[in-house]
Write an enzyme that holds these catalytic residues in place. Structure first.
Site, short mmCIF file in Angstrom:
data_model
loop_
_atom_site.label_atom_id
_atom_site.label_comp_id
_atom_site.label_asym_id
_atom_site.label_seq_id
_atom_site.Cartn_x
_atom_site.Cartn_y
_atom_site.Cartn_z
CG ASP A 7 -2.27 1.01 1.04
OD1 ASP A 7 -2.22 1.70 -0.04
OD2 ASP A 7 -3.23 0.72 1.77
C1 BGC Z 1 -5.00 3.07 0.13
C2 BGC Z 1 -5.16 2.23 -0.93
C3 BGC Z 1 -5.07 2.89 -2.29
C4 BGC Z 1 -3.67 3.61 -2.31
C5 BGC Z 1 -3.64 4.14 -3.80
C6 BGC Z 1 -3.62 4.06 -0.15
O1 BGC Z 1 -3.66 5.18 0.64
O2 BGC Z 1 -5.02 2.65 1.43
O3 BGC Z 1 -6.22 1.68 -0.67
O4 BGC Z 1 -5.28 1.94 -3.55
O5 BGC Z 1 -3.70 4.32 -1.39
O6 BGC Z 1 -4.50 5.25 -3.87
#
Ligand code: BGC
Length: 747
Positions: free
Chosen positions: A291
């Site tokens: 993530d």
């Molecule tokens: C979130 C994810 C997301 C990623 C990209 C993160 O902060 O937890 O769910 O896919 O950002 O935008």
């Protein structure tokens, strides 16, 4: 480097079992593997590492949307970036892809990732809403539409589905998932993966799915985002892991590691999870992306001293790709030189990345997903909008309809449409709205206007804002209510109150909305309460005083039309709650598949497991949802009543439409293992079927319940079916059921 598995004994046991299906959908596998071998043979270390590096697009210059920055362009040309996210549009993605395939030495195409969570430009209901439809075919279709729109725009990878089970409505991301149940969650997860990837991920209308956030991100203590997760292995395996497994079995090409720790080991550095369970047990062959910045977050977690150590920990655990932190780009080459990461492991990570690019067909045509022409014809097409409307109405849950107030007659003379969300154009898009735009949204007021004849007078009053404290608008709202034959009152949350980093400590209507509700209710006019929100709210007062209540969540671009379809009876509600609706936040966590305890709650008995100041029941149970017609359930017949551990019971029930309208019902099947070697949930969803019945019509509904659906982890954590007696419950929700009994004997 090897690390001790989280649950060593079990991992060995489950690896030995061949319970775990191999992922499908790896078209052209042999050809792909050969191509990948030939690339890996000639790639430099920097080029290999480059494939594992994913950055958000940082340039915002010439194009209408984002673009890659000049510096990123150079890195792409040098083979130092494998994927870009938050870049969209056929023109922008083509331009970036051109750099990769024309200027880089090995011409390896880029991935373009985006959070396409519930629609690309045609915004569908949020995932929690769509889960309320209990309609996997619809959910798959909607993901297909989202994929086709995104693909036309050059996006070939979505960071979805989010399949985290959530039992705590304070957690803002509950809006992005499918609720509290492992079976419903698994079916929704698989449907979304099938929808995004289609039968063939290499099709120009398919994109790669990413099952997230692995694992148990929804189990955050206190419902506070990013917080610690600590749970038993049994709960992890029985409740939280099934939807990820279902997504992998459905062929999800990628998985995202989560921010949280589990029992002391952050997921992004968790070898037992990422390698033990995901790869070794489940046979996942795609890649794991961290993530956002989750690799460098291993430092504040306190398991890595610096970025170098964080990169080593994450990579050796099984996190293949680095989203945004830069740790791999900066340190993987050095770790390799120092022998802290081995070359076969690096090659394996690169292979997984390239496999996904191959599966998407990018080596055959790197531009297959960027089409100006399709962008024009697909995005926000009338068909897509019609689907969004249908999805909207199927996602609404009718919670209360006293005295048959609903549906309203279209010949009604006047309606007061009141509330901060009644004419709101932005919030109905919900969190993670990708390219959704407020100007595409049909507000509730507009939807009602579209539904009624021009002779119907509509009186609109906002009453108050969602979060503000200004009461000056309430008097006008009361006046409008007094002047009308009926009131539609739309209250709830702003879209920013759910989604990431949007946990709340209360579930109350924000601001002074309760005061608005009470003032409007005191007029004595018939009031329909329309809730818009990303989580179940505490609405106990409204439930006691307002005759009709609809949970509409956030429904996307067709919000107003979809709600009006229900208000005026053009659609008969069929949604069912995918989670438990609490009376108050103090009941958290409260889920239907809980354990019985040694002192199950009895409201009149002090020394039982209860709160002294509240009834022990929820406000509305899991699976609950009304229709404008009524369904009557006959008794349950089971045959045979005794099976062995390889047998199957047929469960049979007659359901009759006893009302005056055609209606759709979701018939639900739950099971309880009466006695086990360990305690078992009071009931667990094992199946459901949607039926449509004309007034007066009755139908026999049959479920086949194979003994393997009774698999559980016994007192030695073996996955087995334990002989004994079982109770079957069939009904319209998890509470209102008829029951039957059967027995499982040894084989
Ligand atoms: C979130 C994810 C997301 C990623 C990209 C993160 O902060 O937890 O769910 O896919 O950002 O935008």
């Amino acid at each position: 480097m090897t690390r001790p598995p989280l649950f060593p004994a079990l991992i060995i046991l489950l690896t030995a079992h061949s319970l775990f299906a191999q992922p499908r959908h790896w078209p052209g596998d042999a050809r792909g593997e050969r191509l990948i071998d030939s690339l890996i043979r000639v790639m430099t270390i920097d080029e290999k590492v480059g494939q594992l590096v994913q950055y958000t697009a940082k340039g915002r210059d010439s194009l209408p949307g984002p673009s890659v920055s000049a510096e990123q362009g150079e890195l792409i040309a040098r083979g130092r970036i494998g994927g870009i996210f938050n870049l969209w549009g056929a023109t922008a993605t083509r331009a970036a892809q051109k750099i990769a395939v024309e200027r880089s030495r090995l011409k390896i195409p880029l991935l373009f990732g985006l959070d396409v969570i519930h629609g690309y430009r045609t915004t569908f209901p949020i995932p929690l809403a769509e889960a309320s439809s209990w309609d996997t075919a619809m959910v798959e279709q909607d993901a297909r539409v989202a994929a086709a729109e995104a693909a036309a725009s050059g996006v070939n990878w979505t960071f979805a589905p989010m399949v985290d089970i959530a039992r705590d409505p304070r957690w803002g991301r509950i809006a992005e998932g499918s609720g509290e149940d492992p079976l419903l969650g698994s079916l929704m997860a698989a449907a979304r993966v099938r929808g995004f990837q289609g039968g063939d991920p290499a099709s120009y209308v398919s994109i790669a799915a990413c099952a997230k956030h692995f694992a148990a991100y929804g189990g955050a203590e206190g419902g506070r985002d990013y917080n610690t997760v600590d749970m038993s292995e049994r709960t992890l395996r029985e409740v939280y892991l099934p939807p990820y497994k279902a997504a992998v079995d459905a062929g999800a090409l990628t998985v995202m590691s989560s921010f949280n720790e589990i029992g002391g080991v952050p997921a992004t550095g968790n070898h037992a999870l990422l390698t033990g369970i995901l790869r070794n047990e489940w046979g996942f062959r795609g890649f794991v992306v961290s993530d956002w910045m989750a690799i460098t977050e291993l430092i504040p977690h306190g398991v890595a001293r610096d970025t170098l150590a964080a990169a080593a920990l994450a990579f050796n655990a099984g996190t293949d790709a680095d989203m945004e932190s830069g740790a791999y780009r900066l340190f993987l080459p050095r770790l390799l030189r120092e022998g802290k990461v081995t070359s076969p492991l690096l090659d394996e990570g690169v292979r997984r990345l390239l496999r996904v690019k191959f599966a998407l067909g990018l080596f055959d045509d790197p531009y297959r997903h960027s089409s100006l022409e399709l962008e024009r014809s697909t995005i926000l097409s009338p068909d897509n909008i019609a689907r969004a409307r249908d999805a909207g109405r199927r996602s609404i849950v009718l919670l209360k309809n006293a005295g048959g107030l609903l549906p309203l007659s279209k010949n009604i003379r006047s309606v007061a449409v009141i509330g901060p969300l009644a004419d709101d154009r932005a919030d109905p898009l919900g969190p993670w709205d990708a390219l959704g735009r407020p100007e595409d949204v049909v507000t509730l007021l507009e939807g009602i206007r579209n539904a009624v004849p021009s002779s119907t007078r509509l009186l609109y009053a906002r009453g108050c804002t969602i979060e503000g404290a200004d009461r000056s608008g309430i008097a006008l709202a009361v006046e409008a209510a007094n002047d009308a034959d009926a009131v539609v009152l739309a209250v709830g949350e702003s879209s920013a109150m759910s989604g990431e980093a949007a946990s709340r400590s209360t579930l109350d209507l924000p601001g002074i909305q309760n005061a608005l509700v009470e003032a409007v209710a005191s007029t004595g006019k018939p009031v329909v309460l329309v809730l818009m929100n990303g989580r179940p709210l505490s609405i106990a007062w409204a439930e006691a005083h307002i005759p009709a209540i609809m949970e509409t969540w956030f429904l996307g671009v067709q919000t107003g039309n979809a709600i009006a379809d229900l208000l005026f009876g053009d659609y008969n509600p069929s949604g069912k709650l995918p989670l438990t609706f609490l009376r108050t936040v103090g009941q958290v966590p409260f889920y239907y598949n809980h354990k019985n305890t040694g002192r199950p709650p009895v409201d009149t008995s002090k020394f039982t497991s209860r709160y002294s100041d509240l009834p022990s029941s929820p406000l509305f149970p899991f699976g609950y949802g009304l229709s404008y017609t009524t369904f009557d359930y006959g008794s349950v017949t089971l045959s045979p009543e005794v099976i062995d551990t390889a047998g199957t019971v047929a469960v049979d029930v007659r359901v009759k439409n006893t009302g005056t309208r055609r209606g759709e019902e979701v018939v639900q099947l739950y099971v309880r293992q009466d006695v086990g070697s360990v305690t078992r949930p009071v009931r667990e969803l094992k199946g459901f079927q949607r039926i449509i019945l004309a007034p007066g019509e009755s139908r026999r509904v049959e479920f086949s319940l194979p003994a393997r659906d009774l698999l559980m982890y016994d007192d030695s954590m073996r996955r087995v079916v334990e002989p004994g007696t079982f109770t079957v419950y069939v009904g319209t929700n998890s509470r209102d059921v008829t029951e039957g009994h059967f027995k499982v004997r040894e084989r």
